[in-house]
Scaffold this active site. Sequence first.
Site, mmCIF file in Angstrom:
data_model
loop_
_atom_site.group_PDB
_atom_site.id
_atom_site.type_symbol
_atom_site.label_atom_id
_atom_site.label_comp_id
_atom_site.label_asym_id
_atom_site.label_seq_id
_atom_site.Cartn_x
_atom_site.Cartn_y
_atom_site.Cartn_z
ATOM 1 N N SER A 1 -14.453 -91.279 -0.364
ATOM 2 C CA SER A 1 -15.259 -90.321 0.406
ATOM 3 C C SER A 1 -15.576 -90.783 1.820
ATOM 4 O O SER A 1 -15.740 -89.941 2.708
ATOM 5 C CB SER A 1 -16.563 -90.013 -0.331
ATOM 6 O OG SER A 1 -17.278 -91.214 -0.582
ATOM 7 N N LYS B 1 -17.576 -85.191 4.859
ATOM 8 C CA LYS B 1 -18.618 -84.230 5.246
ATOM 9 C C LYS B 1 -18.144 -83.188 6.258
ATOM 10 O O LYS B 1 -18.598 -82.046 6.232
ATOM 11 C CB LYS B 1 -19.832 -84.987 5.826
ATOM 12 C CG LYS B 1 -20.526 -85.882 4.806
ATOM 13 C CD LYS B 1 -21.237 -85.067 3.739
ATOM 14 C CE LYS B 1 -21.913 -85.963 2.729
ATOM 15 N NZ LYS B 1 -22.548 -85.218 1.641
ATOM 16 N N GLU C 1 -29.883 -81.833 7.483
ATOM 17 C CA GLU C 1 -30.540 -83.020 6.934
ATOM 18 C C GLU C 1 -29.466 -84.100 6.860
ATOM 19 O O GLU C 1 -28.260 -83.777 6.843
ATOM 20 C CB GLU C 1 -31.094 -82.703 5.540
ATOM 21 C CG GLU C 1 -30.116 -82.868 4.386
ATOM 22 C CD GLU C 1 -28.968 -81.845 4.373
ATOM 23 O OE1 GLU C 1 -29.007 -80.870 5.140
ATOM 24 O OE2 GLU C 1 -28.042 -82.042 3.591
#
Length: 385
Positions: free
Chosen positions: A369, A81, A103
């Site tokens: 990830s 991210k 968010e």
Amino acid sequence: GYYGEFGGAYIPEMLYPNIDELRSEYLKIIGDPAFRTEFDQLLKDYVGRPTPLYEAKRLSDKYGAQIFLKREDLCHTGAHKVNNTIGQILLAQRLGKQKIIAETGAGQHGVATATVCALMGMECIVYMGKVDMERQRPNVERMKILGAKVVPATSGSQTLKDATNEAMRHWINNPSDTHYIIGSVVGPHPYPDMVARFQSVISEEMRIQLSEKTGSPRPDYIIACVGGGSNAAGAFYHYLDEPDVKLVAVEASGMGVSSGKSAATTKLGRSGVLHGSKTLLMQTEDGQVVEPYSISAGLDYPGIGPMHAHLFASGRGIFLDVTDEDAMQAGIELSRLEGIIPAIETAHALAVFDRLPLTSSDVVVVNLSGRGDKDLDTYIKWGKY
Ligand SMILES: CC/C=C(/N=C/c1c(COP(=O)(O)O)cnc(C)c1O)C(=O)O
């Protein structure tokens, strides 16, 4: 801003000035050499890129293929991210914004946003579903330690979709001084394209690393889990036009596709508008969003990015889905075979090897990830280890 029939910007009129400013500025800003230099420098010295492309020997032996793991779990903050939040905070600065909202579902995007806001000295508000605040508690506390304000989203299913709704509502009420850092390849154009571009550093590095390790920049398969689709977008990006490279997207089927508790959007969804973008989404007959379910907060989303809706509709992508149970088992398997405890989102991508016609000469890259620290409570509650 279209991916076939999907994409576009279907937004409330009050958001139009912000979206229009982003649309007309983002390519210029991202293309500016000074931006590129600062972005690359932070990814290198702050995020710790390039992330390793690690050949997982015991996993390869078990499944009879050459399996590599792209270690986005080793990025600063523990997931991919941050690649996107670094890009968007630099962009927000160049747009003269002072405040940041975001968010979050798994809390990784929230932590990645709080991290870059601390780095740049900017105010940070993160919306997070109350349900997700309970199941990703460590990340809630990390956001607060980093100086962000975490606002519980209490509407709907109190998960990612609801946090996104409430962040958008905040943005509509605070358009001029605030930038909304969307955490995946979702939302109105240009967000899906912008986030994919920031995440594309993943496949940029993969090409170089695969050339060094296998003699070819192209693997036979790339496998990535898909919530909104940003880690997959990054891993697929520089291979989209190489048909020999099979792109495997793995969604969460939760308790099973036909259980009524699922988040397998490409199987259960149909075309509609969600969060400003035309895409596939799980909806009732009269177009209301159906509550999704997944054990993993980051995949617990009723939609999918328009890029992936198009990859599905065009047949370019292979879309599989994995239940909670199979994902958890795959998480334990990676821990036992390679000493890496993955995020539960990531574990979904590790549960499909025996569903692909792999041969010993096949080169497979799994986009790892994120790391599993945030999910220890869920692993403990599940308990089968
Ligand atoms: C932006 C909302 C999604 C979040 N996380 C999604 C996520 C995902 C799924 O998100 P995408 O890559 O955007 O499909 C995969 N892996 C990890 C480790 C994640 O945390 C978050 O809030 O952290």
